[in-house]
Design a protein around this motif. Structure first.
Motif, PDB file in Angstrom:
ATOM      1  N   LYS A 192      89.561-102.968   2.487  1.00 37.56           N
ATOM      2  CA  LYS A 192      87.976-103.890   2.460  1.00 37.56           C
ATOM      3  C   LYS A 192      86.673-103.897   1.233  1.00 37.56           C
ATOM      4  N   ARG A 193      87.618-102.139   0.749  1.00 37.15           N
ATOM      5  CA  ARG A 193      86.603-102.081  -0.720  1.00 37.15           C
ATOM      6  C   ARG A 193      86.748-102.821  -1.621  1.00 37.15           C
ATOM      7  N   ARG A 194      88.158-102.945  -2.357  1.00 35.10           N
ATOM      8  CA  ARG A 194      88.578-103.765  -2.796  1.00 35.10           C
ATOM      9  C   ARG A 194      88.170-105.922  -2.616  1.00 35.10           C
ATOM     10  N   GLN A 195      88.291-105.729  -1.672  1.00 32.87           N
ATOM     11  CA  GLN A 195      88.109-107.473  -1.266  1.00 32.87           C
ATOM     12  C   GLN A 195      86.211-107.235  -1.546  1.00 32.87           C
ATOM     13  N   HIS A 196      85.286-106.122  -1.294  1.00 33.19           N
ATOM     14  CA  HIS A 196      84.071-106.225  -1.606  1.00 33.19           C
ATOM     15  C   HIS A 196      83.623-106.455  -3.500  1.00 33.19           C
ATOM     16  N   ILE A 197      84.826-105.627  -4.069  1.00 36.86           N
ATOM     17  CA  ILE A 197      84.260-105.510  -5.321  1.00 36.86           C
ATOM     18  C   ILE A 197      84.756-106.826  -5.692  1.00 36.86           C
TER      19      ILE A 197
ATOM     20  N   GLU B  63      82.178-109.566  -4.867  1.00 35.75           N
ATOM     21  CA  GLU B  63      80.591-109.041  -6.141  1.00 35.75           C
ATOM     22  C   GLU B  63      81.528-109.204  -7.691  1.00 35.75           C
ATOM     23  N   ILE B  64      82.569-109.085  -8.515  1.00 31.96           N
ATOM     24  CA  ILE B  64      83.247-109.967  -9.478  1.00 31.96           C
ATOM     25  C   ILE B  64      83.254-111.354  -9.783  1.00 31.96           C
ATOM     26  N   SER B  65      83.416-112.073  -8.711  1.00 33.06           N
ATOM     27  CA  SER B  65      83.735-113.350  -8.591  1.00 33.06           C
ATOM     28  C   SER B  65      82.053-114.163  -8.723  1.00 33.06           C
ATOM     29  N   SER B  66      81.211-113.186  -7.453  1.00 31.23           N
ATOM     30  CA  SER B  66      79.687-113.473  -7.584  1.00 31.23           C
ATOM     31  C   SER B  66      79.109-112.890  -8.571  1.00 31.23           C
TER      32      SER B  66
ATOM     33  N   ARG C  53      77.015-115.420 -14.288  1.00 35.89           N
ATOM     34  CA  ARG C  53      77.021-115.338 -14.986  1.00 35.89           C
ATOM     35  C   ARG C  53      77.391-116.797 -15.615  1.00 35.89           C
ATOM     36  N   GLN C  54      77.813-118.285 -15.007  1.00 34.88           N
ATOM     37  CA  GLN C  54      78.549-119.283 -15.541  1.00 34.88           C
ATOM     38  C   GLN C  54      76.792-120.267 -15.002  1.00 34.88           C
ATOM     39  N   GLU C  55      76.347-119.749 -13.704  1.00 33.43           N
ATOM     40  CA  GLU C  55      74.956-120.073 -13.762  1.00 33.43           C
ATOM     41  C   GLU C  55      73.834-120.270 -14.101  1.00 33.43           C
ATOM     42  N   ALA C  56      74.044-118.413 -14.785  1.00 36.57           N
ATOM     43  CA  ALA C  56      72.922-118.377 -16.181  1.00 36.57           C
ATOM     44  C   ALA C  56      73.435-118.731 -17.509  1.00 36.57           C
TER      45      ALA C  56
END
Length: 167
Positions: free
Chosen positions: A42-47, A50-53, A58-61
């Motif tokens: 669950k922690r790996r998926q959350h990370i 977060e990385i993809s988000s 960053r791409q939106e910025a």
């Protein structure tokens, strides 16, 4: 029991301890490792989320930064256009004001010349009137004196000389 000098091994105790260890290992694996592995997954998926988000943000910025730069360039271009148009209008207005001033100066000069011409004509007319009056006066003096022709010519020449000096 095996005696190895200072160490004695008891097979029964060892076998019991091995069985208890294996049971404990299975219990830990069943009860603790499952939730720990699930929590770690669950922690790996959350990370990963977060990385993809963060990457998406960053791409939106970057897209927003590019848009802002484009808008800023458009604003600069529009500002330059407005300033150029204002400068042209100012130059046109200055040229118009100068043309009006020149036109007014020419008109005033022409009016002054016309006024001077009228005043000169008026002075000449007054002078003619005065000459006519003086001529009448001279004629009356000549008649009063009843001069001979030579004296009359001399008086007229003298009068014309005096009148000529006044003109």
């Amino acid at each position: 029991m095996v005696d190895l000098g200072a160490i004695t091994l008891e097979w029964g105790t060892m076998l019991t301890q091995l069985i208890v260890f294996l049971i404990l290992l299975l219990a830990v694996r069943k009860l603790a490792m499952g939730p720990i592995v699930a929590m770690m997954e669950k922690r790996r998926q959350h990370i990963a989320n977060e990385i993809s988000s963060a990457e998406r943000n960053r791409q939106e910025a970057e897209a927003l930064l590019a848009e802002q730069r484009r808008v800023l360039d458009e604003a600069r271009q529009e500002t330059k256009t407005i300033l150029d148009r204002a400068a042209k209008q100012a130059n046109d207005e200055a040229a118009r004001i100068i043309a009006e001033a020149q036109e007014t100066a020419t008109r005033l000069k022409n009016e002054a010349s016309a006024e001077i011409t009228r005043e000169v004509e008026k002075a000449k007319a007054e002078l003619r009137d005065q000459m006519a009056g003086l001529s009448v006066l001279l004629a009356s003096k000549i008649i009063e004196k009843e001069l001979d022709e030579a004296a009359q010519k001399e008086t007229v020449d003298k009068f014309l000389a005096q009148v000529g000096d006044r003109l």
